[in-house]
Write an enzyme that holds these catalytic residues in place. Sequence first.
Site, PDB file in Angstrom:
ATOM      1  N   GLY A  10     -50.182  94.762   4.891  1.00  0.00           N
ATOM      2  CA  GLY A  10     -49.590  93.788   5.626  1.00  0.00           C
ATOM      3  C   GLY A  10     -48.260  93.675   4.892  1.00  0.00           C
ATOM      4  N   ASN A  35     -53.193  93.372  11.887  1.00  0.00           N
ATOM      5  CA  ASN A  35     -51.845  93.058  12.110  1.00  0.00           C
ATOM      6  C   ASN A  35     -51.023  93.968  11.110  1.00  0.00           C
ATOM      7  OD1 ASN A  35     -49.963  91.188  12.952  1.00  0.00           O
ATOM      8  ND2 ASN A  35     -49.820  89.947  11.123  1.00  0.00           N
ATOM      9  N   SER A 125     -50.804  78.886  -0.001  1.00  0.00           N
ATOM     10  CA  SER A 125     -49.307  78.558   0.669  1.00  0.00           C
ATOM     11  C   SER A 125     -49.018  77.187   0.363  1.00  0.00           C
ATOM     12  CB  SER A 125     -49.809  78.510   2.003  1.00  0.00           C
ATOM     13  OG  SER A 125     -48.827  78.031   2.914  1.00  0.00           O
ATOM     14  N   TYR A 150     -55.359  76.828  10.280  1.00  0.00           N
ATOM     15  CA  TYR A 150     -54.788  77.855   9.384  1.00  0.00           C
ATOM     16  C   TYR A 150     -54.504  77.122   7.942  1.00  0.00           C
ATOM     17  CZ  TYR A 150     -51.535  80.832   6.573  1.00  0.00           C
ATOM     18  OH  TYR A 150     -51.087  81.453   5.695  1.00  0.00           O
ATOM     19  N   LYS A 154     -56.367  77.351   3.538  1.00  0.00           N
ATOM     20  CA  LYS A 154     -55.860  77.792   2.410  1.00  0.00           C
ATOM     21  C   LYS A 154     -56.511  76.460   1.611  1.00  0.00           C
ATOM     22  CE  LYS A 154     -53.840  81.206   3.408  1.00  0.00           C
ATOM     23  NZ  LYS A 154     -54.372  82.653   3.236  1.00  0.00           N
ATOM     24  N   ARG A 232     -36.140  74.691   3.816  1.00  0.00           N
ATOM     25  CA  ARG A 232     -37.276  75.666   3.165  1.00  0.00           C
ATOM     26  C   ARG A 232     -36.887  76.442   2.042  1.00  0.00           C
ATOM     27  NH1 ARG A 232     -39.465  72.558   6.095  1.00  0.00           N
ATOM     28  NH2 ARG A 232     -40.508  72.922   8.030  1.00  0.00           N
ATOM     29  N   ASP A 299     -43.643  70.097  12.227  1.00  0.00           N
ATOM     30  CA  ASP A 299     -42.651  70.735  10.971  1.00  0.00           C
ATOM     31  C   ASP A 299     -42.343  69.511   9.964  1.00  0.00           C
ATOM     32  OD1 ASP A 299     -42.272  73.260  12.059  1.00  0.00           O
ATOM     33  OD2 ASP A 299     -40.512  72.596  13.212  1.00  0.00           O
TER      34      ASP A 299
HETATM   35  N1  LIG Z   1     -46.116  85.473   5.362  1.00  0.00           N
HETATM   36  C1  LIG Z   1     -46.182  84.165   4.824  1.00  0.00           C
HETATM   37  O1  LIG Z   1     -45.126  83.581   5.498  1.00  0.00           O
HETATM   38  C2  LIG Z   1     -47.219  83.532   4.114  1.00  0.00           C
HETATM   39  C3  LIG Z   1     -47.118  82.388   3.536  1.00  0.00           C
HETATM   40  C4  LIG Z   1     -47.989  81.903   2.851  1.00  0.00           C
HETATM   41  C5  LIG Z   1     -49.485  82.628   2.716  1.00  0.00           C
HETATM   42  N2  LIG Z   1     -49.340  83.647   3.347  1.00  0.00           N
HETATM   43  C6  LIG Z   1     -50.829  84.450   3.056  1.00  0.00           C
HETATM   44  O2  LIG Z   1     -50.626  85.535   2.491  1.00  0.00           O
HETATM   45  C7  LIG Z   1     -51.550  86.477   2.898  1.00  0.00           C
HETATM   46  C8  LIG Z   1     -50.608  87.709   3.406  1.00  0.00           C
HETATM   47  O3  LIG Z   1     -49.869  87.271   4.468  1.00  0.00           O
HETATM   48  P1  LIG Z   1     -48.891  88.435   5.092  1.00  0.00           P
HETATM   49  O4  LIG Z   1     -47.558  87.751   5.633  1.00  0.00           O
HETATM   50  O5  LIG Z   1     -48.901  89.616   4.248  1.00  0.00           O
HETATM   51  O6  LIG Z   1     -49.670  88.851   6.382  1.00  0.00           O
HETATM   52  P2  LIG Z   1     -50.010  89.992   7.333  1.00  0.00           P
HETATM   53  O7  LIG Z   1     -50.667  89.608   8.590  1.00  0.00           O
HETATM   54  O8  LIG Z   1     -48.671  90.853   7.414  1.00  0.00           O
HETATM   55  O9  LIG Z   1     -51.025  90.857   6.163  1.00  0.00           O
HETATM   56  C9  LIG Z   1     -52.524  90.529   6.393  1.00  0.00           C
HETATM   57  C10 LIG Z   1     -53.108  92.063   6.478  1.00  0.00           C
HETATM   58  O10 LIG Z   1     -54.671  91.698   6.424  1.00  0.00           O
HETATM   59  C11 LIG Z   1     -55.337  92.421   7.314  1.00  0.00           C
HETATM   60  N3  LIG Z   1     -56.482  91.721   7.613  1.00  0.00           N
HETATM   61  C12 LIG Z   1     -56.448  90.461   8.354  1.00  0.00           C
HETATM   62  N4  LIG Z   1     -58.005  90.272   8.644  1.00  0.00           N
HETATM   63  C13 LIG Z   1     -58.697  91.584   8.238  1.00  0.00           C
HETATM   64  C14 LIG Z   1     -59.880  91.651   7.894  1.00  0.00           C
HETATM   65  N5  LIG Z   1     -60.903  90.834   8.523  1.00  0.00           N
HETATM   66  N6  LIG Z   1     -60.353  92.758   7.587  1.00  0.00           N
HETATM   67  C15 LIG Z   1     -59.508  93.807   6.985  1.00  0.00           C
HETATM   68  N7  LIG Z   1     -58.224  93.302   6.966  1.00  0.00           N
HETATM   69  C16 LIG Z   1     -57.765  92.227   7.308  1.00  0.00           C
HETATM   70  C17 LIG Z   1     -54.380  92.684   8.395  1.00  0.00           C
HETATM   71  O11 LIG Z   1     -54.490  93.696   9.131  1.00  0.00           O
HETATM   72  C18 LIG Z   1     -52.962  92.635   7.815  1.00  0.00           C
HETATM   73  O12 LIG Z   1     -52.535  94.110   7.370  1.00  0.00           O
HETATM   74  C19 LIG Z   1     -52.445  85.862   3.895  1.00  0.00           C
HETATM   75  O13 LIG Z   1     -53.360  85.278   3.496  1.00  0.00           O
HETATM   76  C20 LIG Z   1     -51.428  84.680   4.633  1.00  0.00           C
HETATM   77  O14 LIG Z   1     -52.166  83.589   4.844  1.00  0.00           O
HETATM   78  C21 LIG Z   1     -48.403  84.274   4.008  1.00  0.00           C
END
Ligand SMILES: NC(=O)c1ccc[n+]([C@@H]2O[C@H](COP(=O)([O-])OP(=O)(O)OC[C@H]3O[C@@H](n4cnc5c(N)ncnc54)[C@H](O)[C@@H]3O)[C@@H](O)[C@H]2O)c1
Length: 338
Positions: A10, A35, A125, A150, A154, A232, A299
């Site tokens: 991801g 994803n 987050s 969501y 967290k 932000r 928001d």
């Molecule tokens: N991007 C943001 O803005 C943000 C902000 C705060 C926290 N986060 C957290 O950071 C983490 C990563 O976020 P990201 O933006 O890289 O998201 P992303 O969706 O790009 O990456 C998540 C990855 O996990 C994989 N995945 C999801 N469920 C799965 C499962 N059951 N089994 C195996 N693989 C699975 C998806 O295929 C994806 O590749 C997440 O936990 C998200 O909640 C993200």
Amino acid sequence: MKILVTGGLGFIGSHTVVELQNEGFEVVIIDNLSNSSENVLDGIVAITGKKPIFEKFDLRDKNKVQDFFKRHGDLEGVIHFAASKAVGESVENPLLYYENNLGVLVYMLQELTKLDKGNFIFSSSCTVYGQADTLPITEDAPVKPAESPYGNTKQVGEEIISDTCHVNPQLAAISLRYFNPIGAHPSVEIGELPIGVPQNLVPFITQTGVGLREQLSVFGDDYPTEDGTCIRDYIHVVDLAKAHVVALQRLLAKKNQSNYEVFNLGTGKGSSVLEVIQSFEKVSNEKLNYKIVDRRAGDVIQAYADTKKANNVLGWKAHSTLDDSMKSAWDWEQKIRN
Ligand SMILES: NC(=O)c1ccc[n+]([C@@H]2O[C@H](COP(=O)([O-])OP(=O)(O)OC[C@H]3O[C@@H](n4cnc5c(N)ncnc54)[C@H](O)[C@@H]3O)[C@@H](O)[C@H]2O)c1
């Protein structure tokens, strides 16, 4: 040292895999590609010259998780990114979010607590703070009632880890509370790949810039901020990725002060929506088509991190500017559209 990175294909996971490999760690990725895409591996190889081990399966399959830990008895740490992250979808389908974000977390911790030692890093987050009463936001700011399932995953996720660490002194965990991760690797080999209509500001801006979206809607310009738009703390994904390596090294070197710690990861600087648009226009030399529309429900007005604990205790600091981040996001968008 072998590290498991769940969700390692991801957005944030792939950048972290690069930084881990650059520091000499051996990485095993589990991802179900819900994803992301397997092509991300090529980007990782192009940057680091090394291919991480990749196992494609769904972490909701508890038997497969158990089997994985049996086969990889030599893991030194786990960085757990895998989760579902679309706020709107979580409102529509809360059970998917509770199963994927909390059920899987429980399975991971169940396996880690079977070992004589376990090091665990969790993707949390700044959403846990809601609209904080004081800015910048410190780690001691109260956790506010979640605005979405969501966000709730967290908050509850952090509680599950804290409770588990409390009775398992051999387990050490760190929750990293990300502010707003943006941008792409400067090599433009990996970046963010939002599926469908982007939920976040920056990919929406860059997609509008390349003509994939007609117009950006700015939700409200009558907030009590200098230019009336929401504020932000936008952090470059490479800075964020490096923080995971630092946090892991802290646990491996047993420098943690307790077996459960929490750190904010942000730049400490708030930027308004209009400032982000200006930055985009500056680095891209493009005029962005946007219009001001009504406020959007849910928001918060402003959120930016107090970074003292991350800077002084964790020993990590974000270095990239908003322009650096926007430039890399724009370069990436242009690359993937070509
Ligand atoms: N991007 C943001 O803005 C943000 C902000 C705060 C926290 N986060 C957290 O950071 C983490 C990563 O976020 P990201 O933006 O890289 O998201 P992303 O969706 O790009 O990456 C998540 C990855 O996990 C994989 N995945 C999801 N469920 C799965 C499962 N059951 N089994 C195996 N693989 C699975 C998806 O295929 C994806 O590749 C997440 O936990 C998200 O909640 C993200």
